[in-house]
Design an enzyme around this catalytic site. Structure first.
Site, PDB file in Angstrom:
ATOM      1  N   LYS A 153       0.828  -1.201   0.000  1.00  0.00           N
ATOM      2  CA  LYS A 153       0.000   0.000   0.000  1.00  0.00           C
ATOM      3  C   LYS A 153       0.864   1.254   0.000  1.00  0.00           C
ATOM      4  CE  LYS A 153      -3.647  -1.999   2.896  1.00  0.00           C
ATOM      5  NZ  LYS A 153      -4.844  -1.869   2.059  1.00  0.00           N
ATOM      6  N   ARG A 164     -10.629 -11.384   1.590  1.00  0.00           N
ATOM      7  CA  ARG A 164     -11.560 -12.361   1.018  1.00  0.00           C
ATOM      8  C   ARG A 164     -10.942 -13.759   1.011  1.00  0.00           C
ATOM      9  NH1 ARG A 164     -11.723  -8.701  -4.250  1.00  0.00           N
ATOM     10  NH2 ARG A 164     -11.292  -7.223  -2.583  1.00  0.00           N
TER      11      ARG A 164
END
Lengths: 478, 491
Positions: B269, B343
């Site tokens: 990130k 996920r």
């Protein structure tokens, strides 16, 4: 649009013939073996091209053949037909309304734009003959659908045009042509906009050589009620202005007038249908260019409503021009409802992708009707919220409100800002007390690949939806 | 946090008095007594402060007489519109002005006992503070509120209404503590260890480590974890509160994403705001706090909570974009972006939940996507579900406690975006509809069972004070899901 005829009798060997097949239903005897070999079962939008001769295009209708399923099957057939210039449809076994839907789908699927090709122009479908046992009934049903198709295709025609051709002036001139359809057309130029204080539209259009326009299209209808108002964003090209966009993909910004195009298309549909409902479209047309007269981040502009707006990002120009157009729509026409369409935010694409447009508004019944109209014509919407916080985020330190939240103000280092919700909260300020719905169509105005109702390119999203919405909700007096 | 007591209306001889007042209502009951004892100074003071009782309005009067050091008036809005959330917000608004008092009396005798309890809950929730790591704070800056006595017309009723609220508030605090902890402290193992505290409430706690998870074939969760020196854990918490004697029914299941720190992994990130990624375990934190709340108030339901705890780090052992992992369900996933790790963790935990616990329905919570913030902002979590009844119940439960959820779409067109060229699916579907494709991914592991997914990336943490939460971890979801169980799945 292609020419469509309805005739009795079985299709001949020529031209190529579209054969609709419901899922699980028997395929006509001469084609059954080929269908079985190719495992064609009539699944929705499946197409099997049997070159023949005679050439036959089997298209699947799926298990629940709605009118929309017939349209998408027709469009799939048209897309598969390639360079055929004529087609017929074997619709003897099909209800006349469904035959009409197949024809409407073929007309939508066959749309193309070749005006700017000078060589190797592909052959295109020109003529369609629908073979049906009830040609009169089918023709009558088609007459009810054709206006919506024409409206959608007008929206596509306008949206596909490059910005050096479809300048603000050219756009207005094209709209002037709608007068032939019985629509009153008013075009307001810079001087009028200045006299009437359209500070937002003037600011956005200020950087361009191509002056802003406010176009008002009016269909009088026959009902003695106030009109329904459609408001469209018509930015013929959006560079982003001083807050200039990254170069990659900027060419797509020629379609930043798709909202206005859809409204114009809807007006054409209403006129062609002879809709009893009075309707008006207010289209804010401008080019958002970078120039010596461009407006700047930090500017405070006075909108037509007299309210002041602090500009944060010149690339959030759509909401500004809509503010002036909404204000004009509600004060001049006192409409029953106002619906605006705009390719407004990248945020709505992140939220809903390319399969649904964002739906915002102030009246649940109007929003529900818009969503239902969209389902019926294959232009799907999804509701999104306008929260108290979204409005709070638009508080300005210097003006009545600011146009968007600064890019650095969001979560995670500033990157994550709910701009579609902010834009809707901004527009709501200018919709007054009139029932209002806002469709953010930024994700659905252009298709990168062939889609359910047409080829890659502009979809015309909104024109048929608005036409259907008016038919469902505004063609009674109350 | 202060202790809450419910008492009969009696004027305090000293200290702080709080007057919760509805709009344009004259002073009555205890408030009127206080005003009379102060020779009318309170009414005059409120008038001078232009206090009208509008929602959110506050006024502070210093030493108005009658021995009172301070009177805090708080507006509750129109009496007819006053609901539990409004009373909570009123209570929340008191917490700040009372922070430096040791004790305070709230003159809630004009409110229904249930609303008096809600007001007390608001005070409690807003008084939360995470100050474990402050060592140099000056004594005078520390909050001092120890006891709030809520004067009410029916103390027994109010107390009964408040008892479950206290348990739920304790659950909220469990969540806020976990979410606030820095990532060097709250590793997966440490988070799992803290779950053990729930055994005191009667929750069965089972902790699985990498060895067990390897046996279960948790290829997706372990793939995320493999870059970190901190081992992953899965914690299963069982609360069997349903009436005994009945045939045991299927439990309801809550599943939380617990990425104790998310660097993004190899798909690292940007640096700005990365510190926020300590709360990428808020889904797990919420499930843990929810289990504490349900057990604390002895909910009459069988509930199982599962959390997948990992740290997502870039390293020589980290998983790479392009890797294909095999999930516990046997389905394969091409990892396109290692920062779409939540996920992957959920896929294995959800599969395990179905196989092992055969739940009646599942709700997962995850700080899953930035896209949900771009879509909805911070007032609503994204709600995705394959079951309209479940979705409507969650929305209604959330509305009742002031934790709003907004339904988002699912559909085949979105599902197509996660088709992979090499595996059964890929773990990202591109920017368009990013939260929806994430939900589609999870849906591929629920085996068609009733399921809802709450994307809480925008609501788990707040950068500003909220009506019943100070800036920081909100514990969004604890009260909503507690209410969901209470409303529909007990008895």
């Amino acid at each position: 649009m292609i020419a469509v005829h309805f005739r009795r009798g079985a299709p001949g060997a020529e031209p190529p013939c579209v054969v609709p097949v419901a899922e699980g239903a028997a395929v006509p005897s001469g084609l059954a073996a080929a269908a079985a070999a190719a495992r064609f079962t009539g699944r929705a939008d499946a197409v099997l091209d049997l070159t023949g001769p005679p050439r036959r295009l089997l298209v699947g209708l799926g298990t629940a053949p709605t009118p929309l399923a017939h349209e998408t099957a027709g469009a799939a057939a048209a897309l598969a037909a390639g360079e055929a210039t004529e087609l017929s449809v074997a619709a003897e076994g099909v209800a006349p309304e469904d035959a009409a839907s197949l024809a409407a789908g073929i007309a939508l699927g066959a749309w193309h734009f070749d005006a700017l090709r000078t060589r190797d122009v592909p052959k295109r479908l020109r003529r369609l003959t629908v073979r049906t046992g009830q040609p009169e009934a089918a023709e009558a049903a088609f007459a009810r659908l054709a206006p919506g198709v024409a409206g959608c295709l007008l929206a596509r025609e306008l949206t596909v045009e490059p910005a050096n051709r479809l300048t603000t002036r050219a756009f207005a001139e094209r709209l002037e042509g709608l007068a032939e359809e019985g629509i009153d057309v008013e075009i307001h130029g810079r001087k009028w906009l200045e006299q009437h204080g359209f500070g937002a539209l003037l600011a956005v259009g200020g950087g361009s050589d191509s002056p802003p326009r406010l176009v008002v299209l009016r269909w009088r209808g026959v009902l003695p009620v106030p009109p329904v108002a459609l408001v469209g964003k018509g930015i013929v090209f959006d560079t982003g202005g001083v807050s200039i966009k990254p170069a990659a993909g900027m060419e797509a910004m020629r379609a930043d007038m798709a909202g206005a195009a859809a409204c114009a298309g809807a007006m054409l549909a209403l006129a062609r249908r002879g809709s009893p409902a009075p309707a008006v479209a207010v289209l804010a047309i401008a080019e958002n260019a970078t120039g010596a007269r461009s407006y700047r981040p930090g500017d405070v502009i006075r909108t037509a409503s007299r309210r002041t707006v602090e500009v944060i990002d010149t690339d959030a120009e759509g909401r500004l021009v809509l503010a002036d157009a909404l204000h004009h729509a509600i004060t001049r026409f006192r409409p029953r409802a106002v619906i605006d369409l705009a390719t407004l935010t990248g945020s709505v694409v992140t939220a809903l992708g390319h399969h649904r447009a964002g739906l915002f508004g102030t009246e649940a019944a109007l929003m529900a009707a818009a969503a239902a109209a969209g389902e019926a014509v294959g232009e799907r919407l999804w509701p999104l919220p306008i929260g108290a916080r979204h409005r709070e985020d638009l508080a300005s330190g210097i003006a009545d409100l600011r146009q968007c939240a600064p890019a650095s103000s969001g979560a995670f280092g500033g990157r994550l800002v709910p701009d579609a919700c902010h834009a809707a909260a901004f527009l709501r300020e200018f919709a007054g007390e009139v029932p209002w719905a806002h469709l953010d169509i930024a994700g659905v105005d252009t298709a990168e690949a062939p889609h359910a109702l047409g080829p890659a390119g502009p979809t015309g999203f909104g024109a048929r939806l608005l036409d259907r919405l008016v038919a469902m909700r505004f063609e009674q007096e109350t | 946090m202060p202790d809450i007591a419910f008492v009969k209306p009696a004027l305090p001889r000293s200290g702080a008095l709080v007057l919760p007042l509805t709009e344009e209502a004259p002073l009555a009951g205890l408030a009127k007594q206080a005003d009379e004892a102060a020779g009318g100074a309170i009414a005059r003071g409120l008038e001078a402060a232009k206090f009208k009782g509008r929602k959110g309005q506050t006024a502070t009067l210093w030493a108005p007489g009658a021995g009172l050091s301070k009177v805090v008036a708080i507006g509750l809005g129109k009496a007819a519109d006053l609901a539990a959330t409004g009373a909570e917000a009123g209570g929340g608004a008191i917490a700040g002005p009372l922070a430096q008092e040791r004790e305070a009396v709230v003159a809630a005798d004009g409110l229904a006992p249930a609303l008096a309890a809600s007001l007390a809950l608001g005070v409690l929730l807003k008084s939360y503070r995470f100050d474990r790591y402050r060592t140099t704070e000056k004594e005078e800056d520390k909050p001092k509120l120890e006891r709030v006595a809520v004067a009410t017309s029916d103390a027994t009723k109010a107390k009964a209404a408040f008892a479950p609220m206290q348990a739920v508030a304790d659950g909220v605090f469990v969540t806020r503590d976990l979410v606030s902890e820095p990532p060097n402290v709250l590793t997966p193992a440490e988070c799992a260890e803290r779950c053990k505290a729930l055994t005191k409430l009667g929750v069965e706690v089972e902790i699985l480590g990498p060895k067990e998870m390897r046996k279960l074939g948790f290829g997706a969760l372990l793939g995320v974890a493999q870059g970190s020196a901190n081992e992953p854990r899965m914690v299963v918490m069982k609360w069997n509160g349903a009436a005994k004697g009945k045939k045991p029914g299927k439990p309801v299941a809550f599943i939380g994403k617990g990425v104790t720190f998310d660097t993004g992994g190899i798909s690292i990130k940007p640096a700005g705001g990365m510190e926020d990624m300590k709360w990428d375990m808020a889904g797990a934190g919420t499930v843990i706090g929810l289990m504490a709340a349900l057990a604390g108030r002895k909910a009459k339901a069988d509930v199982v909570g599962l959390v997948g705890l990992v740290e997502n780090m870039p390293s020589g052992t980290a998983q790479r974009p392009g890797d294909v992992v095999t999930t516990a369900s046997g389905q394969t996933v091409e990892v396109i972006n290692t920062d779409a790790e939540g996920r992957l963790v959920l896929a294995d935990v959800i599969h395990y939940c179905i196989e092992k616990h055969d739940p009646r329905f599942m709700v997962d919570l995850a700080t899953l996507t930035g896209a949900i913030i771009i879509a909805l902002g911070h007032e609503h979590a994204g709600l995705f579900s394959n079951d309209d009844t479940l979705a409507q119940r969650i929305e209604a439960a959330g509305k009742a406690v002031g934790e709003a959820a907004w339904r988002m779409p699912l559909g085949e067109a979105y599902d197509k975006q996660i088709k992979s060229d090499i595996a059964d699916m890929k773990n990202v579907g591109g920017r368009p509809g990013g939260s929806i494709t994430a939900a589609q991914f999870i849906q591929r592991f629920v085996q068609g069972r009733p399921w809802a997914h709450l994307d809480i990336a925008g609501t788990a943490w707040s950068n500003k004070d909220l009506p019943t939460a100070p800036k920081g971890a909100t514990a969004y979801g604890v009260r909503m899901l507690d209410r969901l169980v209470a409303e529909y799945y007990e008895g």
